[in-house]
Write a protein that holds these residues in place. Structure first.
Motif, PDB file in Angstrom:
ATOM      1  N   ALA A  63       0.852  -3.760  -8.687  1.00 45.61           N
ATOM      2  CA  ALA A  63       1.230  -3.532  -7.287  1.00 45.61           C
ATOM      3  C   ALA A  63       0.241  -2.546  -6.650  1.00 45.61           C
ATOM      4  O   ALA A  63      -0.138  -1.549  -7.276  1.00 45.61           O
ATOM      5  N   PHE A  64      -0.170  -2.813  -5.415  1.00 43.83           N
ATOM      6  CA  PHE A  64      -1.198  -1.971  -4.787  1.00 43.83           C
ATOM      7  C   PHE A  64      -0.909  -1.641  -3.332  1.00 43.83           C
ATOM      8  O   PHE A  64      -1.615  -0.836  -2.721  1.00 43.83           O
ATOM      9  N   GLU A  65       0.110  -2.221  -2.739  1.00 42.36           N
ATOM     10  CA  GLU A  65       0.366  -2.007  -1.317  1.00 42.36           C
ATOM     11  C   GLU A  65       1.135  -0.712  -1.076  1.00 42.36           C
ATOM     12  O   GLU A  65       2.053  -0.365  -1.821  1.00 42.36           O
ATOM     13  N   ILE A  66       0.746  -0.033  -0.012  1.00 45.33           N
ATOM     14  CA  ILE A  66       1.399   1.202   0.404  1.00 45.33           C
ATOM     15  C   ILE A  66       1.922   1.005   1.820  1.00 45.33           C
ATOM     16  O   ILE A  66       1.179   0.593   2.719  1.00 45.33           O
ATOM     17  N   THR A  76      -8.184   6.092   7.061  1.00 44.07           N
ATOM     18  CA  THR A  76      -8.233   5.412   8.360  1.00 44.07           C
ATOM     19  C   THR A  76      -7.424   4.122   8.314  1.00 44.07           C
ATOM     20  O   THR A  76      -6.665   3.803   9.241  1.00 44.07           O
ATOM     21  N   ALA A  77      -7.557   3.383   7.216  1.00 44.34           N
ATOM     22  CA  ALA A  77      -6.798   2.145   7.056  1.00 44.34           C
ATOM     23  C   ALA A  77      -5.306   2.421   6.932  1.00 44.34           C
ATOM     24  O   ALA A  77      -4.473   1.617   7.373  1.00 44.34           O
ATOM     25  N   ALA A  78      -4.948   3.555   6.347  1.00 42.63           N
ATOM     26  CA  ALA A  78      -3.537   3.915   6.193  1.00 42.63           C
ATOM     27  C   ALA A  78      -2.916   4.386   7.498  1.00 42.63           C
ATOM     28  O   ALA A  78      -1.707   4.273   7.693  1.00 42.63           O
ATOM     29  N   THR A  79      -3.737   4.914   8.396  1.00 44.56           N
ATOM     30  CA  THR A  79      -3.263   5.481   9.652  1.00 44.56           C
ATOM     31  C   THR A  79      -2.701   4.411  10.570  1.00 44.56           C
ATOM     32  O   THR A  79      -3.232   3.307  10.665  1.00 44.56           O
ATOM     33  N   GLY A  80      -1.618   4.776  11.276  1.00 48.27           N
ATOM     34  CA  GLY A  80      -0.951   3.814  12.150  1.00 48.27           C
ATOM     35  C   GLY A  80      -1.171   4.044  13.627  1.00 48.27           C
ATOM     36  O   GLY A  80      -0.404   3.536  14.451  1.00 48.27           O
ATOM     37  N   VAL A  95       0.607  -1.593   4.745  1.00 49.12           N
ATOM     38  CA  VAL A  95       1.566  -2.303   5.585  1.00 49.12           C
ATOM     39  C   VAL A  95       2.210  -1.277   6.511  1.00 49.12           C
ATOM     40  O   VAL A  95       2.811  -0.307   6.041  1.00 49.12           O
ATOM     41  N   LYS A  96       2.093  -1.462   7.822  1.00 45.78           N
ATOM     42  CA  LYS A  96       2.577  -0.479   8.785  1.00 45.78           C
ATOM     43  C   LYS A  96       3.858  -0.964   9.464  1.00 45.78           C
ATOM     44  O   LYS A  96       3.930  -2.097   9.939  1.00 45.78           O
ATOM     45  N   VAL A  97       4.847  -0.081   9.498  1.00 47.17           N
ATOM     46  CA  VAL A  97       6.145  -0.399  10.089  1.00 47.17           C
ATOM     47  C   VAL A  97       6.510   0.695  11.093  1.00 47.17           C
ATOM     48  O   VAL A  97       5.958   1.791  11.050  1.00 47.17           O
ATOM     49  N   ALA A 157       9.703  -4.751   4.536  1.00 47.70           N
ATOM     50  CA  ALA A 157       8.284  -4.738   4.190  1.00 47.70           C
ATOM     51  C   ALA A 157       8.041  -4.654   2.686  1.00 47.70           C
ATOM     52  O   ALA A 157       6.949  -4.959   2.220  1.00 47.70           O
ATOM     53  N   ILE A 158       9.047  -4.256   1.923  1.00 44.45           N
ATOM     54  CA  ILE A 158       8.879  -4.095   0.474  1.00 44.45           C
ATOM     55  C   ILE A 158       8.761  -5.461  -0.201  1.00 44.45           C
ATOM     56  O   ILE A 158       9.552  -6.372   0.050  1.00 44.45           O
TER      57      ILE A 158
END
Length: 403
Positions: free
Chosen positions: A132-135, A150-154, A170-172, A183-184
């Motif tokens: 598993a790799f998604e945050i 930067t990719a993690a930032t929403g 994955v941004k919620v 999203a999980i």
């Protein structure tokens, strides 16, 4: 009205000629600071309610930092990250004891601390969750300016910066537990969230949301990671913002106020996530002796002077003063906790207000065209808050009321 006189000088000319452009900086060059004040190369004085973006927790040029640097520089400046050093061990013991998390990795910036958390989460997913790799992160969040953070930032518009961005985030919506649940997937290894979205405009997480996140992560075997780069080390009225929620994270990231202006950050983790193998993580300045000595001095001073309590008390006073002028200027949604506060303007004229305040000798921040953010040093006094309010009101009288 304008009391600051900016004179183009050789320092400003040199800065404009040689510094790589990354921001629209005011045409001043700061030279020295003391306590709550900064002075530029023209001798102009500024009351600082930006605090280096919540960095100068002890104010400008505190003696405790200069003393720590002087003493440590006479003992050991650098021993390479391949060795332990004494202040590293001492600072690790202090932070783990305060936080309740057993392991710590030291860096220089908040982005580096969050990058380390991201790597640890993916390591956890690789070895314990079938790759598993998604945050999951939240919209309007800010986690740094490295490629991964930067990719993690929403923040709106950031999804296309420096494309192609690192996948796996994955941004919620913030404060939406149902969105998190939806999203999980089996690919989810961690959730990364700010307890107060500072750069996003000072929006607080709802207590029930954070508590449900903890339960959800425990049930699903997902790491819960709190980004306290801006809120940690007394800023919100407790040593760590998570104390307001009664929830201990699996991973905690700290920076900004932890070094009081010296480049320093930390990622703390529970023992069960002590998963890195030799070579997985590192950096030339990780655990650097000068930084460790400064961190020890700063956090020790925060504790000794009870500055989290001071932040709570002075923050409540500042909120009271802002509510007192709310109707006069049409301010809305006055919010925040401790000494991380914000309010919305009746019109999107934040940049104009910030510029006018600069010329009046006051430094404030517009986190958006309609939002003003205040994050003074934890040492701020009521007299300095009163001075700030007087300067702010005089500027707003001219801008909004034509006085």
């Amino acid at each position: 009205m304008e009391k600051v006189k900016t004179v183009t000088n050789e320092w400003l000319e040199e800065a404009n000629a040689s510094i790589l452009f990354i921001a629209n900086r005011p045409q001043v060059v700061m030279e020295h600071g003391k306590g709550m004040y900064l002075w530029d190369t023209d001798g102009n004085k500024y009351l600082d309610f930006i605090g280096g973006w919540a960095v100068t927790s002890l104010g400008h040029s505190p003696k405790v930092i200069s003393d720590a640097l002087l003493e440590q520089s006479g003992k050991l400046v650098h021993a390479s990250p391949g060795f332990y050093n004494k202040p590293m061990v001492e600072f690790a013991r202090l932070l783990t004891g305060l936080s309740g998390l057993e392991r710590v990795f030291f860096g220089s910036t908040g982005a580096e601390a969050n990058e380390s958390a991201i790597k640890l989460a993916r390591k956890y997913g690789a070895v314990r969750k079938n790759g598993a790799f998604e945050i999951i992160t939240t919209k309007r969040s800010f986690h740094g300016r490295s490629l991964a953070t930067t990719a993690a930032t929403g923040k709106a518009g950031w999804e296309h910066m420096f494309a192609p961005q690192l996948p796996g985030f994955v941004k919620v919506p913030f404060n939406d537990i149902e969105a998190i649940k939806q999203a999980i997937t089996p690919n989810t290894c961690a959730i990364l969230v700010e307890l107060i979205q500072g750069e996003g405009g000072v929006y607080e997480a709802i207590p029930s949301y954070i508590q449900e996140l903890r339960t959800l992560c425990d049930e699903q075997g997902i790491m819960l990671m709190f980004d306290e780069v801006q809120t940690g080390i007394g800023r919100t009225g407790t040593m760590f913002a998570y104390e307001h929620y009664g929830v201990l994270p699996d991973v905690l990231t700290l920076a900004k106020g932890i070094g009081g202006g010296f480049p320093l950050s930390a990622m703390l983790a529970k023992e069960t996530y002590n998963l890195f193998e030799a070579g997985d993580q590192g950096g030339t300045y990780t655990g650097q002796p000068l930084a460790m000595a400064v961190g020890l001095a700063v956090v020790g001073e925060v504790l000794q002077r009870k500055l989290p309590q001071q932040a709570a008390e002075q923050g409540a006073y500042l909120l009271q003063q802002l509510h007192g002028i709310q109707e006069r200027y049409g301010l809305t949604d006055i919010r925040g906790k401790g000494l991380l506060l914000a309010f919305d303007l009746p019109e999107p004229r934040g940049a104009e207000l910030v510029s006018a305040c600069l010329h009046a000798g006051l430094l404030i921040n517009a986190s958006s065209p309609s939002t003003i953010r205040l994050m003074p040093a934890l040492i701020v006094s009521k007299a300095e808050i009163d001075e700030m309010m007087s300067l702010l009101c005089s500027v707003m009288d001219r801008i909004y009321r034509g006085d």
